[in-house]
Design a protein around this motif. Structure first.
Motif, mmCIF file in Angstrom:
data_model
loop_
_atom_site.group_PDB
_atom_site.id
_atom_site.type_symbol
_atom_site.label_atom_id
_atom_site.label_comp_id
_atom_site.label_asym_id
_atom_site.label_seq_id
_atom_site.Cartn_x
_atom_site.Cartn_y
_atom_site.Cartn_z
ATOM 1 N N UNK A 1 0.993 -1.222 0.078
ATOM 2 C CA UNK A 1 0.190 -0.053 0.027
ATOM 3 C C UNK A 1 0.889 1.327 0.056
ATOM 4 N N UNK A 2 0.554 2.127 -0.803
ATOM 5 C CA UNK A 2 0.941 3.583 -0.859
ATOM 6 C C UNK A 2 -0.154 4.419 -0.715
ATOM 7 N N UNK A 3 0.033 5.545 0.161
ATOM 8 C CA UNK A 3 -0.461 6.656 0.289
ATOM 9 C C UNK A 3 -0.063 8.010 0.098
ATOM 10 N N UNK A 4 -0.248 8.990 -0.858
ATOM 11 C CA UNK A 4 0.192 10.135 -1.084
ATOM 12 C C UNK A 4 -0.472 11.570 -0.812
ATOM 13 N N UNK A 5 -0.071 12.228 -0.070
ATOM 14 C CA UNK A 5 -0.946 13.480 0.116
ATOM 15 C C UNK A 5 -1.153 14.471 -0.769
ATOM 16 N N UNK A 6 -2.506 15.187 -0.976
ATOM 17 C CA UNK A 6 -2.746 15.993 -1.887
ATOM 18 C C UNK A 6 -3.760 16.913 -1.411
ATOM 19 N N UNK A 7 -4.344 17.535 -2.390
ATOM 20 C CA UNK A 7 -5.613 18.537 -2.058
ATOM 21 C C UNK A 7 -5.475 19.667 -3.075
ATOM 22 N N UNK A 8 -6.866 20.238 -3.372
ATOM 23 C CA UNK A 8 -8.096 19.753 -2.874
ATOM 24 C C UNK A 8 -8.671 18.611 -3.390
ATOM 25 N N UNK A 9 -9.540 18.198 -2.964
ATOM 26 C CA UNK A 9 -10.429 17.070 -3.570
ATOM 27 C C UNK A 9 -10.933 17.794 -4.992
ATOM 28 N N UNK A 10 -11.321 17.019 -5.971
ATOM 29 C CA UNK A 10 -11.725 17.690 -7.140
ATOM 30 C C UNK A 10 -13.055 16.864 -7.796
ATOM 31 N N UNK A 11 -13.121 15.629 -7.527
ATOM 32 C CA UNK A 11 -14.156 14.905 -8.017
ATOM 33 C C UNK A 11 -14.623 13.856 -6.754
ATOM 34 N N UNK A 12 -15.863 13.801 -6.542
ATOM 35 C CA UNK A 12 -16.552 12.657 -5.649
ATOM 36 C C UNK A 12 -17.515 12.161 -6.433
ATOM 37 N N UNK A 13 -17.674 10.801 -6.229
ATOM 38 C CA UNK A 13 -18.825 9.857 -6.947
ATOM 39 C C UNK A 13 -19.012 10.346 -8.206
ATOM 40 N N UNK A 14 -18.230 10.922 -9.091
ATOM 41 C CA UNK A 14 -18.484 11.351 -10.453
ATOM 42 C C UNK A 14 -18.925 12.698 -10.652
#
Length: 536
Positions: free
Chosen positions: A409-422
């Motif tokens: 497993x890899x987890x990378x930081x980001x932001x902002x969220x762009x799309x949720x549930x299409x």
């Protein structure tokens, strides 16, 4: 609403449903599959090739035949006598009265100055509207002509910068845009997909160097990281970082990250919080951080005693004089030096020594815990030479469930969220890009077009990595709302923004295929996302 993400209020959800972008310049429908960028009817070409089984690269060029736009000079606006804060430092945007005052002054010196109102579209958690007013001088056919005018302005006592008007985000612009898309299909992909930070966390490497070291087929730059030594150790992830299943950088609490399980066969966008503690024989104390310089919290989002806030605040370094920070063997050759106390641990977690001042080399495979300020006494009471000192770290998703990453497993930081549930779901305020009293930050970082790196997963479970070139006349870049629209148009069900600007880089078969925007070329970064070949 997706249960794996933090909830939003009813008002924010309604804003998300109505969308994050202004209406197109024309009511004429776009051709099916065309990117929602610029005017309707622009030329758009796509070329796709297979890099290895299950991995394709698509290059999209939109508006490649667009005529050049004008250059201009954007003048830095001081507070001014009419400003609510006359002592405020010069910025790109100010209130109308300050902009008018500066414009009159510049015009009085013989320059063709004008005031322009800057409005920005609503996103899921920010109403948009008028950001402020900017002052600009002239319209020029070339960058050199605009630069000459800026030199004259500086001679008259003004500051400013030369900008290409195609970077403003006008929805009627005709391009060009250049976007590269890597798609990993889990049904056919037999290689590896993982994050890499290089030899250690505290230093930076180029994406191409990380790709070459791992023999990667392709790679993109990944999460935000410390760049300025005054903000911590350059290269240190500025947010959640899980590598080979190990949590090596704590989350900016509540911000999103890109999760890749089983080499991209199960990817998602999720939000994270964490708790850590140091456990001695008879007591324990809470941790403030992992593998970072004590007292410096890049992008904020830490504990309640951090200054100025415990909430996410992008590109801001919060401070805390009283911290307890754990260091893993992956941090680097030496731990940060300074006042305080450090418990040095062997490979079994036993205390080898207590050193003060803190900082220095770690034994092979060893670790440590550093304390500053009032936390020094707490660590001294916990750590005893020869006795075990246990460091516990618990990562949780947005619904509060414990996350136990596997080694794959890899987890990378980001932001902002762009799309949720299409659906378009840009969370600029939640993720710290809306800064009170500093509209110029939102203007430059969110509203204007820049190079961007995006990532997400589509309805078929394919992991999709996207880079968009920018800051040139050959590639305008994307605003954050445009980034969300592009991600959705590419079919992403969930998507998040990664580090962009001069960091945006895509490497394929050992070559950088995009055009990084830094004058020096490819920028060394904190980590990268690597697509590895099938090793058989």
């Amino acid at each position: 609403m997706n249960s794996k993400l933090l909830g939003a209020s009813t008002v924010l959800a309604l804003l998300a449903l109505v969308g994050a972008l202004p209406a197109p310049a024309s009511s004429e429908p776009r051709p099916s599959g065309a990117l929602p960028l610029g005017a309707v009817g622009l030329t758009e070409t796509r070329s796709t090739r297979t890099l290895q089984p299950g991995v394709t690269l698509t290059r999209i060029v939109r508006g490649g035949d667009a005529p050049a736009l004008a250059w201009t000079v954007e003048v830095s606006i001081p507070g001014g006598a009419t400003s609510p804060d006359p002592d405020a430092p010069p910025t790109a945007l100010k209130d109308r009265a300050s902009a008018d005052e500066l414009t009159a002054d510049v015009q009085g010196n013989g320059f063709d100055a004008r005031v322009e109102e800057v409005t920005t579209p609503a996103v899921a958690d920010y109403t948009g509207g008028t950001l402020g007013w900017r002052v600009r001088v002239g319209q020029f056919d070339s960058q050199s002509a605009a630069t000459a005018e800026l030199t004259r302005l500086k001679g008259a006592g003004h500051a400013g910068s030369v900008v290409y008007t195609g970077w403003d985000g006008n929805p009627e612009d005709r391009g060009p845009w250049r976007i590269d898309v890597l798609t990993i299909d889990p049904d056919r992909f037999r290689g590896g997909l993982k994050a890499s930070y290089g030899p250690d966390l505290e230093n930076r490497e180029k994406t191409s160097e990380l790709a070459a070291a791992a023999g990667a087929t392709a790679a993109v730059n990944a999460g935000f990281f410390v760049l300025d030594p005054r903000a911590g150790a350059p290269g240190d992830p500025a947010g959640v970082g899980v590598y080979d299943g190990r949590l090596l950088s704590e989350p900016v609490n509540g911000r999103p990250g890109l999760v890749m399980r089983d080499s991209g066969r199960h990817s998602e966008v999720a939000r994270f919080t964490w708790k850590g503690r140091v456990v001695g024989r008879d007591a324990s104390q809470p941790l403030d951080g992992i593998d970072r310089v004590p007292g410096l919290i890049r992008n904020c989002g830490g504990t309640a005693d951090d200054t100025p806030t415990s909430l996410p605040l992008h590109d801001v370094t919060c401070t805390d004089r009283d911290e307890l920070v754990a260091f893993t063997p992956e941090y680097g050759r030496q731990t940060p030096q300074g006042d305080g106390l450090e418990a040095v641990l062997d490979t079994r977690g036993r205390v080898l020594e207590l050193r003060s001042p803190r900082g220095g080399p770690l034994p092979a495979g060893g670790s440590s815990v550093q304390a500053t300020g009032t936390r020094v006494a707490e660590l001294a009471a916990l750590a005893q030479a020869g006795r075990p000192l246990r460091v516990e770290r618990t990562l949780r998703d947005g619904s509060g469930r414990k996350v136990s990453p596997s080694p794959a497993t890899s987890i990378l930081n980001g932001g902002p969220e762009l799309v949720r549930d299409g659906r378009l779901h840009v969370t600029a305020a939640t993720d710290g890009m809306v800064q009170p009293g500093n509209a110029s930050f939102y203007y430059g970082w969110v509203h204007k077009r820049n190079p961007r790196t995006l990532a997400g997963v589509d309805a078929a479970g394919r992991t999709v990595l996207v880079t968009a070139d920018g800051r040139s006349t050959d590639a305008l870049g994307l605003s954050i709302p445009e980034s969300a629209a592009v991600a959705r148009a590419l079919g992403l069900r969930d998507a998040v923004n990664l580090d962009g600007g001069g960091s945006t880089t895509m490497v394929v078969d050992g070559e950088v295929i995009n055009d990084p925007s830094d004058a020096a070329g490819e920028r060394p970064v904190g980590d990268a996302l690597l697509i590895l070949p099938d090793r058989g």
